[in-house]
Design a protein around this motif. Structure first.
Motif, PDB file in Angstrom:
ATOM      1  N   TYR A   1       0.713  -1.016  -0.072  1.00  0.00           N
ATOM      2  CA  TYR A   1      -0.045  -0.055  -0.162  1.00  0.00           C
ATOM      3  C   TYR A   1       1.001   1.217   0.074  1.00  0.00           C
ATOM      4  N   ARG A   2       1.971   1.352   0.825  1.00  0.00           N
ATOM      5  CA  ARG A   2       2.747   2.326   0.719  1.00  0.00           C
ATOM      6  C   ARG A   2       3.396   2.532  -0.919  1.00  0.00           C
ATOM      7  N   ALA A   3       3.893   1.470  -1.442  1.00  0.00           N
ATOM      8  CA  ALA A   3       4.034   1.695  -2.970  1.00  0.00           C
ATOM      9  C   ALA A   3       2.808   2.299  -3.756  1.00  0.00           C
ATOM     10  N   VAL A   4       1.801   1.889  -3.693  1.00  0.00           N
ATOM     11  CA  VAL A   4       0.612   2.373  -4.207  1.00  0.00           C
ATOM     12  C   VAL A   4       0.426   3.936  -4.061  1.00  0.00           C
ATOM     13  N   SER A   5       0.587   4.282  -2.565  1.00  0.00           N
ATOM     14  CA  SER A   5       0.716   5.726  -2.456  1.00  0.00           C
ATOM     15  C   SER A   5       1.669   6.591  -3.068  1.00  0.00           C
ATOM     16  N   GLU A   6       2.963   6.102  -3.168  1.00  0.00           N
ATOM     17  CA  GLU A   6       4.077   6.695  -3.839  1.00  0.00           C
ATOM     18  C   GLU A   6       3.726   6.959  -5.165  1.00  0.00           C
ATOM     19  N   VAL A   7       3.109   6.154  -6.168  1.00  0.00           N
ATOM     20  CA  VAL A   7       3.002   6.395  -7.367  1.00  0.00           C
ATOM     21  C   VAL A   7       1.680   7.414  -7.970  1.00  0.00           C
ATOM     22  N   SER A   8       0.791   7.493  -6.854  1.00  0.00           N
ATOM     23  CA  SER A   8      -0.529   8.191  -7.039  1.00  0.00           C
ATOM     24  C   SER A   8      -1.000   9.181  -5.931  1.00  0.00           C
ATOM     25  N   GLU A   9      -1.539  10.036  -6.357  1.00  0.00           N
ATOM     26  CA  GLU A   9      -2.025  11.039  -5.368  1.00  0.00           C
ATOM     27  C   GLU A   9      -3.622  10.565  -5.070  1.00  0.00           C
ATOM     28  N   LEU A  10      -4.038   9.869  -6.168  1.00  0.00           N
ATOM     29  CA  LEU A  10      -5.684   9.482  -6.071  1.00  0.00           C
ATOM     30  C   LEU A  10      -6.152   8.815  -4.655  1.00  0.00           C
ATOM     31  N   PRO A  11      -7.173   9.295  -4.003  1.00  0.00           N
ATOM     32  CA  PRO A  11      -7.766   8.529  -2.799  1.00  0.00           C
ATOM     33  C   PRO A  11      -7.634   7.014  -2.852  1.00  0.00           C
ATOM     34  N   LEU A  12      -7.247   6.327  -2.017  1.00  0.00           N
ATOM     35  CA  LEU A  12      -7.079   5.072  -2.051  1.00  0.00           C
ATOM     36  C   LEU A  12      -8.069   4.464  -1.087  1.00  0.00           C
ATOM     37  N   VAL A  13      -8.817   3.402  -1.691  1.00  0.00           N
ATOM     38  CA  VAL A  13      -9.935   2.549  -0.967  1.00  0.00           C
ATOM     39  C   VAL A  13      -9.152   1.244  -0.903  1.00  0.00           C
ATOM     40  N   VAL A  14      -8.894   0.989   0.723  1.00  0.00           N
ATOM     41  CA  VAL A  14      -8.290  -0.313   0.905  1.00  0.00           C
ATOM     42  C   VAL A  14      -9.416  -1.449   0.843  1.00  0.00           C
ATOM     43  N   GLN A  15      -9.257  -2.448   0.154  1.00  0.00           N
ATOM     44  CA  GLN A  15     -10.503  -3.524   0.006  1.00  0.00           C
ATOM     45  C   GLN A  15     -10.035  -4.400   0.915  1.00  0.00           C
ATOM     46  N   ASP A  16     -10.852  -4.665   1.907  1.00  0.00           N
ATOM     47  CA  ASP A  16     -10.649  -5.752   3.068  1.00  0.00           C
ATOM     48  C   ASP A  16     -11.403  -6.966   2.525  1.00  0.00           C
ATOM     49  N   GLU A  17     -11.144  -7.956   1.890  1.00  0.00           N
ATOM     50  CA  GLU A  17     -11.977  -9.045   1.191  1.00  0.00           C
ATOM     51  C   GLU A  17     -11.302 -10.239   1.386  1.00  0.00           C
ATOM     52  N   PRO A  18     -11.185 -10.850   2.628  1.00  0.00           N
ATOM     53  CA  PRO A  18     -10.595 -12.108   2.917  1.00  0.00           C
ATOM     54  C   PRO A  18     -10.959 -13.473   2.051  1.00  0.00           C
ATOM     55  N   THR A  19     -12.135 -13.373   1.822  1.00  0.00           N
ATOM     56  CA  THR A  19     -12.721 -14.452   1.194  1.00  0.00           C
ATOM     57  C   THR A  19     -12.017 -14.920  -0.216  1.00  0.00           C
ATOM     58  N   THR A  20     -11.938 -13.593  -0.942  1.00  0.00           N
ATOM     59  CA  THR A  20     -11.128 -13.944  -2.300  1.00  0.00           C
ATOM     60  C   THR A  20      -9.512 -13.883  -2.179  1.00  0.00           C
ATOM     61  N   THR A  21      -9.130 -12.986  -1.315  1.00  0.00           N
ATOM     62  CA  THR A  21      -7.629 -12.762  -1.120  1.00  0.00           C
ATOM     63  C   THR A  21      -6.958 -13.655  -0.305  1.00  0.00           C
ATOM     64  N   GLY A  22      -7.643 -14.329   0.624  1.00  0.00           N
ATOM     65  CA  GLY A  22      -6.923 -14.961   1.534  1.00  0.00           C
ATOM     66  C   GLY A  22      -6.320 -14.395   2.573  1.00  0.00           C
ATOM     67  N   VAL A  23      -6.476 -12.966   2.533  1.00  0.00           N
ATOM     68  CA  VAL A  23      -5.604 -12.261   3.624  1.00  0.00           C
ATOM     69  C   VAL A  23      -6.648 -11.453   4.704  1.00  0.00           C
ATOM     70  N   VAL A  24      -6.428 -11.766   5.955  1.00  0.00           N
ATOM     71  CA  VAL A  24      -7.264 -11.149   7.035  1.00  0.00           C
ATOM     72  C   VAL A  24      -6.415  -9.836   7.500  1.00  0.00           C
ATOM     73  N   LEU A  25      -7.052  -8.818   7.482  1.00  0.00           N
ATOM     74  CA  LEU A  25      -6.608  -7.332   8.004  1.00  0.00           C
ATOM     75  C   LEU A  25      -7.172  -7.121   9.328  1.00  0.00           C
ATOM     76  N   PRO A  26      -6.336  -7.462  10.191  1.00  0.00           N
ATOM     77  CA  PRO A  26      -6.930  -7.141  11.537  1.00  0.00           C
ATOM     78  C   PRO A  26      -7.176  -5.624  11.656  1.00  0.00           C
ATOM     79  N   PRO A  27      -8.109  -4.907  12.591  1.00  0.00           N
ATOM     80  CA  PRO A  27      -8.349  -3.703  12.774  1.00  0.00           C
ATOM     81  C   PRO A  27      -7.117  -2.986  13.067  1.00  0.00           C
ATOM     82  N   ALA A  28      -6.295  -3.530  13.926  1.00  0.00           N
ATOM     83  CA  ALA A  28      -5.052  -2.756  14.167  1.00  0.00           C
ATOM     84  C   ALA A  28      -4.190  -2.404  13.117  1.00  0.00           C
ATOM     85  N   PHE A  29      -4.334  -3.236  11.964  1.00  0.00           N
ATOM     86  CA  PHE A  29      -3.495  -3.044  10.544  1.00  0.00           C
ATOM     87  C   PHE A  29      -4.078  -1.571  10.106  1.00  0.00           C
TER      88      PHE A  29
END
Length: 311
Positions: A136-164
């Protein structure tokens, strides 16, 4: 129902491209019966969304069959939407990919095409959250567009805890929003708000099944492709106007259809496309393969439910 205005309260809302809120509808990608992108149907679909009063349009999400699109298809979808919408509502473009290099290429192309915001999920099956944060830092470095972080563990297999998301606020300058799609979403909405100190706008998903409750928890809107978007517009606008009871009554009235449409076993996108075909918005309900087909009994149940709800 063939026109958005048949639901009282549905209206077009013009907002700043920098402020995502309300219903940012996840757009379908219409195809011809032979599987090519149907640009004419896509333009009609965009007009339909705008007439329904949506507050934004999100492209290249899961419901847009993004995983089955070629890069040329992606460009066609983005360029058609940006030019056709012409700034009337913000257009958010999904730029998720398995790798950071590929994601950054998608981000650059979305920005060059005139996107107002971008949505990015974690790289699939990347369980090391330090690496996800680097992404996500890399995304932020190449574009100033507002970023929506998609928290979608079913498809990605990645669980993002609230503290993240507390770390995201501190280290990803362009992160402005989170789309929460991990059930139970309600507890997570509250937990992310606390961890991020209310510095991220939260959007619900999951077909809209918890939209009213998400609003009550402080969500700023929802990103979903529900085939009767004017209903969700009405729920949101009533809630924002201070009529929580009216919003709840509207939401609970149509919840059976939201629930029926969200059947993952027959793919929500197939049901949604069939509804939009029934409504005369798109010419074909074709879903690119591989995809299960809707059987005749399911179609009959869908038709009965739509009729029962007076839609």
């Amino acid at each position: 129902m063939n026109q958005a205005e048949h639901v009282p309260g549905a209206r077009a809302v013009k907002v700043s491209p920098k402020q995502l809120h309300g219903l940012s509808v996840i757009s379908l990608t219409p195809f011809t019966d032979t599987g090519e992108v149907d640009v004419a149907s896509f333009r009609r679909l965009l007009d339909f969304y705008l007439a329904a009063g949506v507050h934004g349009i999100t492209l290249l999400g899961i419901m847009g069959e993004v995983s089955k699109l070629t890069e040329a298809d992606r460009d066609t979808v983005i360029e058609t939407a940006v030019s056709h919408v012409a700034g009337r509502v913000p257009v958010t473009v999904g730029c998720s990919a398995p790798g950071t290099h590929q994601t950054l290429a998608f981000v650059r192309r979305a920005q060059a095409a005139g996107a107002d915001a971008i949505m990015v999920a974690p790289p699939n099956n990347t369980r090391n959250l330090d690496l996800v944060l680097d992404h996500y830092r890399a995304v932020s470095e190449v574009s100033e567009l507002p970023l929506v972080v998609q928290d979608e563990p079913t498809t990605t297999g990645v669980v993002l805890p609230p503290a993240f998301f507390g770390r995201v606020v501190q280290q990803v300058p362009t992160a402005r929003y989170v789309k929460v799609e991990e059930a139970p979403t309600l507890m997570k909405v509250s937990a992310i708000r606390e961890a991020a100190q209310d510095k991220l706008g939260l959007f619900g998903g999951l077909g809209g099944m918890y939209f009213y409750e998400e609003l009550a928890r402080g969500a700023v809107g929802i990103m979903t492709g529900f085939a009767f978007p004017e209903v969700l517009v009405q729920v949101y606008e009533r809630y924002q106007a201070g009529d929580a009871e009216g919003a709840r009554a509207c939401f609970y009235r149509y919840l059976p259809l939201i629930r029926f449409e969200a059947q993952l076993g027959v793919t929500g996108v197939a049901i949604r496309k069939e509804i939009f075909r029934m409504r005369g918005v798109i010419a074909s309900a074709h879903v690119r393969q591989p995809a299960p087909r809707i059987d005749e009994r399911t179609l009959a149940e869908l038709t009965d439910l739509v009729g029962f709800l007076g839609l």
